[in-house]
Design an enzyme around this catalytic site. Structure first.
Site, short mmCIF file in Angstrom:
data_model
loop_
_atom_site.label_atom_id
_atom_site.label_comp_id
_atom_site.label_asym_id
_atom_site.label_seq_id
_atom_site.Cartn_x
_atom_site.Cartn_y
_atom_site.Cartn_z
N HIS A 308 0.94 -1.18 0.13
CA HIS A 308 -0.25 0.27 0.08
C HIS A 308 1.07 1.35 -0.01
O HIS A 308 0.20 2.50 -0.82
CB HIS A 308 -1.08 -0.07 1.36
CG HIS A 308 -2.43 -1.03 1.06
ND1 HIS A 308 -2.57 -1.60 1.76
CD2 HIS A 308 -2.60 -1.89 -0.23
CE1 HIS A 308 -3.60 -1.88 1.54
NE2 HIS A 308 -3.55 -2.26 -0.12
N ARG A 415 -18.33 15.58 -8.15
CA ARG A 415 -19.13 14.70 -7.85
C ARG A 415 -18.91 15.17 -6.23
O ARG A 415 -17.85 14.72 -5.14
CB ARG A 415 -17.92 13.35 -7.82
CG ARG A 415 -17.68 13.36 -9.15
CD ARG A 415 -17.10 12.17 -9.39
NE ARG A 415 -16.32 11.72 -10.63
CZ ARG A 415 -15.53 12.15 -11.46
NH1 ARG A 415 -14.09 12.99 -10.76
NH2 ARG A 415 -15.04 11.55 -12.24
N GLU A 550 -27.08 8.70 -19.09
CA GLU A 550 -25.98 7.62 -18.85
C GLU A 550 -27.07 6.47 -18.94
O GLU A 550 -26.76 5.09 -19.04
CB GLU A 550 -26.04 7.52 -17.35
CG GLU A 550 -24.56 8.10 -16.38
CD GLU A 550 -25.16 8.89 -14.88
OE1 GLU A 550 -24.12 8.58 -14.85
OE2 GLU A 550 -25.80 9.39 -13.98
N ASN A 573 -18.95 6.77 -19.31
CA ASN A 573 -18.62 5.46 -18.48
C ASN A 573 -19.91 4.30 -18.45
O ASN A 573 -19.78 3.18 -18.36
CB ASN A 573 -18.07 5.43 -17.39
CG ASN A 573 -16.76 5.93 -17.66
OD1 ASN A 573 -16.01 6.09 -18.25
ND2 ASN A 573 -15.81 6.15 -16.36
N ASP A 574 -21.07 4.96 -17.81
CA ASP A 574 -21.93 3.87 -16.86
C ASP A 574 -23.10 3.91 -18.77
O ASP A 574 -23.14 2.77 -19.10
CB ASP A 574 -23.21 4.63 -16.39
CG ASP A 574 -22.74 4.49 -15.57
OD1 ASP A 574 -22.17 3.46 -15.07
OD2 ASP A 574 -23.32 5.36 -14.39
N ARG A 584 -18.50 -3.66 -17.18
CA ARG A 584 -17.48 -2.44 -17.36
C ARG A 584 -15.83 -3.19 -16.05
O ARG A 584 -14.48 -2.76 -16.54
CB ARG A 584 -17.02 -1.16 -17.34
CG ARG A 584 -17.62 -0.31 -16.30
CD ARG A 584 -17.16 1.10 -16.43
NE ARG A 584 -18.62 1.86 -15.95
CZ ARG A 584 -17.93 2.74 -14.66
NH1 ARG A 584 -17.14 2.62 -14.61
NH2 ARG A 584 -18.61 3.53 -14.01
N CYS A 621 -18.93 13.34 -20.44
CA CYS A 621 -17.80 12.85 -19.70
C CYS A 621 -17.51 11.80 -19.42
O CYS A 621 -18.09 11.16 -19.71
CB CYS A 621 -18.42 13.82 -17.34
SG CYS A 621 -19.64 13.55 -17.40
#
Length: 843
Positions: A308, A415, A550, A573-574, A584, A621
């Site tokens: 990490h 966000r 989306e 993305n969605d 995905r 986006c």
């Protein structure tokens, strides 16, 4: 446990390649902990038994890939618990195994740069975990040992000792929660969540309580309970699980520091100048304690890319080498070292040759950064004047100013859900209002698009107690939870509306799939506006309202939505995963959701055209916008905006400045007409028509009075000029292409001139580079004389045409003329040299 409690049991095979390590263990424990039933895991391969609500207990069970395990559930909510655990094991488990860090150059080049080969430079090879170059004074960082409790310490009162431990746990958990709220990258979030799960581990707490009950002090109990679990982790057959001992060690150290105070703080390594940290291993706590402004690189002897601390270093942009054998013995404190984490080695004792090479490397990177910064400051547009707003995605108000410094023209996606995670309750209105006002003020008049809270799916907020679902990405998420949690949404919208009085804000709603959802949110906003008016609180009465596109269903009611909404943002993305019905995050099917597939491009064009037909604004986006290779398609769609990570803005603007909007529109039409995604990808790679033709000669690729002292240096210097000018993103490949010819025959033409050349797709733009050397260098020329001037012709292999090859032939003939050569050697500035060559070569 009474006899009438319900009990069930099921068996599974561990499907995780790395076994059940910290991240899957913490998520599995999170599922089990949401039920009252007792949940026990048994590893049938080795007989280990684990409390399923304890990540440490699960990790210590040493479950490896392929091990058979049983889960036994006993309690009144046994049915619901079994369903949730089965669902997690069968569907969500594999997602936990996605690696958080990969080697930046997995195999490592394991070779010195051409310029340093044959020298007496000593280097030690490792594996790059994060690319980059670092130079500085070596600082040795000792492996941290747990602070020892006070010898023969007497526990004054078990209750008081328990309270000391409880207070320490609370402080550590609070600190981790605060860090979780501040750190917004997925990598940092996953690490901090794993640490928070350890700091909240019920088995660790129980072991400590047992020891205190036997008369031990708080510190002794923590140290011994910790050692009990550390021993079990270190004995694991899995290297991945053994590395998790570092994470537990980190938490134990923090607990003991809070119990004993300053005298138990570990010795701090204070960096006073640019430094290279060398260690056997490093914990996240040790890394975060270093001044990262002065930390130039990490060299770790025994670590791997999955620790990490290494993952954190990668997220912080610190060049890192791991697996450097004998680093502690070979490298000494106070050495002046260079870490080349691009090629994969450390030079512990730099000499003049090494310093010269890396001074040039650093200067080249700085020049490239400055060149990109100029594009960042400019308004984004194509070469033929078509404007495209390039905005930034952010997750906190603190990210805005850095984003604008990198060239963001607005905030395309804020966000807001990051305000809601890692806490026991939702943020109050005043807290949200303060954050949104801070963001608006930082924007300085530029628009901020605030997306209302987007939770559910992969974003869990424990205090909302959202149900476990068999397919959360198709389930209760985004706007779909708003009506049930109206008070939470009402509070957020009030805060956003109040902040709109301080600057331009757009309000955007996620995961909309129907007109009904839009009408409901509009009605709620109207009600809140009336409430604010009634108490004379200011807000922007005309605040624009938009939605994320989306869900594919939205595309077929665009005409209806355009009558209700002011703008749209396409979340690729969605949208792509729902369009292709391909998760995905599932490696088996993720490749199906290709945003360059002709069908998806046709779908996007339909959406954008429909929105523009009624004069509404549409942005995009998602990862599609961040990939510079997709930019011709996005220009072809004629989007109003793309919103990307701030780090990508300057590169996108540079690429955009060379594109032809009309050529991009034609290219999109071709792409949509193709049948296969491979055909589209090939079109993007080999389609010069999307670019406005660039001149072969550029002031940035001409270097007069060059300082190179050898042929190797001279070739690299001119290639570096290409890189700075944005004519290649892969200088190493161009260098290899040039030397592939030079090793066969020298391009030293004679008369103090050399004309190296290559054909490679590592060149983005066909180019001529000119290097006039202050001191002639040996080239192996035909007349055995040193070379004073180098003229390099580099062409794209896939696009090399006879026109540019004719230029090379003409140049070779012209160089036979003494007057031509003398003129090239005499011209005083780059503009005059470009003019002369352009005229003589008919460029």
């Amino acid at each position: 446990m009474t006899q009438d409690l319900r009990t069930s049991e099921f068996q599974f095979l561990c499907s995780l390649a790395a076994g059940i390590h910290a991240r899957p263990a913490s998520q599995l424990a999170e599922v089990a902990s949401s039920f009252a039933a007792e949940c026990v895991l048994t590893n049938l391969a080795n007989g280990s038994i684990a409390n399923l609500k304890s990540p440490l207990s699960i990790i210590a069970a040493n479950v490896k890939a392929g091990d058979a395990c049983t889960i036994r559930i006993c309690g009144n909510d046994e049915v619901a618990a079994e369903a949730a655990l089965r669902k997690f094991i069968e569907i969500d488990f594999l997602k936990c195994d996605e690696p958080l860090a990969v080697s930046a150059n997995g195999n490592g080049a394991r070779t010195l740069p051409r310029f340093l080969k044959g020298s007496d430079v000593t280097c030690y090879f490792g594996h790059p975990a994060n690319r980059g170059i670092g130079q500085g004074r070596v600082v040795m960082v000792a492996s941290s040992a747990l602070p020892k409790p006070i010898d023969r310490e007497v526990a004054s009162d078990p209750l008081q000792e328990q309270q000391r431990v409880a207070r320490a746990f609370a402080l550590v958990q609070s600190r981790l929660a605060e860090m979780l709220a501040r750190h917004t990258s997925r990598v940092e979030q996953e690490i901090l969540k794993a640490h928070l799960s350890i700091a909240s581990d019920v088995s660790l707490a129980d072991e400590i309580k047992k020891r205190i009950a036997r008369g031990q002090s708080a510190g002794q109990a923590v140290a011994e309970a910790g050692e009990f679990f550390l021993t079990r982790l270190r004995q694991s057959e899995s290297a991945y699980i053994r590395e998790r001992a570092l994470d537990l060690h980190d938490i134990l150290q923090q607990l003991l520091q809070h119990i004993y105070g300053p005298k138990f703080q570990p010795e701090q390594v204070a960096l006073k100048e640019p430094s290279i940290a060398v260690a056997q291993t490093l914990s996240p706590q040790q890394l975060l304690a270093l001044d990262t402004k002065l930390l130039q690189a990490l060299v770790l002897e025994a670590a791997s890319t999955t620790t990490h601390a290494v993952i954190l270093a990668r997220s912080l942009g610190i060049p890192t080498l791991v697996g450097v054998n004998d680093a502690l013995a070979a490298i000494s404190a106070m050495d002046e070292a260079v870490v080349d984490a691009n090629r994969g080695f450390v030079v512990p004792r730099s000499n003049e040759l090494v310093r010269r090479f890396y001074e040039r490397e650093s200067a080249t990177l700085q020049r490239r950064s400055k060149a990109l910064a100029r594009f960042g400051k400019a308004r984004a547009s194509t070469a033929d004047g078509w404007k495209l707003e390039v905005a930034a995605n952010v997750a906190s108000a603190e990210e805005l100013i850095p984003a604008f410094e990198k060239g963001a023209e607005g905030i395309g996606l804020f966000r807001t859900e990051m305000l809601f995670v890692a806490r026991d309750s939702a943020p109050l209105e005043e807290e949200q209002f303060s954050v949104y006002v801070q963001a608006v003020k930082a924007a300085g008049g530029r628009t901020v698009i605030l997306r209302t809270v987007d939770i559910g799916g992969d974003k869990r907020v424990p205090h909302l107690h959202l149900p476990q679902e068999s397919n959360p990405f198709l389930g209760y998420r985004g706007v779909r939870i708003y009506q049930e949690h109206e008070a939470l949404i009402r509070t957020q919208i009030r805060a956003i509306l109040r902040a709109s009085a301080f600057g331009p804000i757009k309000l955007m709603v996620p995961m909309v799939s129907s007109l009904e959802e839009v009408l409901w949110i509009k009605k709620l906003i109207a009600t809140i506006k009336q409430e604010l008016k009634a108490v004379a609180i200011g807000f922007d009465a005309n605040i624009p309202l938009g939605i994320m596109i989306e869900v594919p269903s939205v595309a077929f009611i665009i005409d209806q939505l355009c009558r209700e909404l002011d703008f749209f943002s396409i979340g690729t993305n969605d949208l792509s995963q729902y369009f292709f019905a391909a998760d995905r995050e599932n490696d088996k099917v993720a490749a199906l959701a290709r945003v360059t597939h002709p069908s998806f491009l046709r779908f996007l064009k339909q959406i954008v055209d429909e929105i523009h037909r009624v004069g509404k604004w549409v942005g995009l986006c998602g990862e599609m916008g961040s990939d510079v290779r997709n930019l011709p398609l996005l220009v072809g769609l004629q989007l109003d905006e793309i919103s990307v990570a701030a780090s990508e803005i300057a590169r996108l603007k540079e690429k955009l400045s060379r594109l032809s909007a009309s050529g991009c529109r034609k290219s999109l039409t071709k792409a949509i007409g193709h049948k296969l995604v491979s055909e589209v990808d090939n079109l993007l790679q080999h389609n010069p028509s999307v670019q406005v033709e660039q001149p072969l000669l550029d002031q940035g690729t001409i270097v007069l009075e060059a300082q190179s002292h050898s042929k190797q240096e001279a070739i690299r210097e001119i290639i570096d000029a290409f890189y700075v000018a944005g004519r290649t993103e892969d200088p190493e490949a161009v260098e290899d292409a040039i030397w592939a010819r030079e090793t066969v025959y020298s391009t030293g033409l004679g008369y103090s001139f050399a004309i190296p050349h290559c054909k490679t797709d590592a060149i983005a733009i066909d180019s001529i580079g000119v290097l006039r050397l202050k001191t002639p260098v040996e080239w192996g020329a035909l007349d055995h004389q040193p070379v004073r001037m180098v003229i390099l012709l580099a062409l794209r292999e896939s696009e090399a045409d006879s026109k540019h090859l004719q230029v090379f032939s003409k140049l070779a003939r012209k160089l036979m003329n003494e007057e031509f050569r003398n003129r090239l050697l005499e011209l005083a500035d780059t503009a005059a040299l470009i003019s002369f060559l352009s005229n003589k070569l008919d460029l």
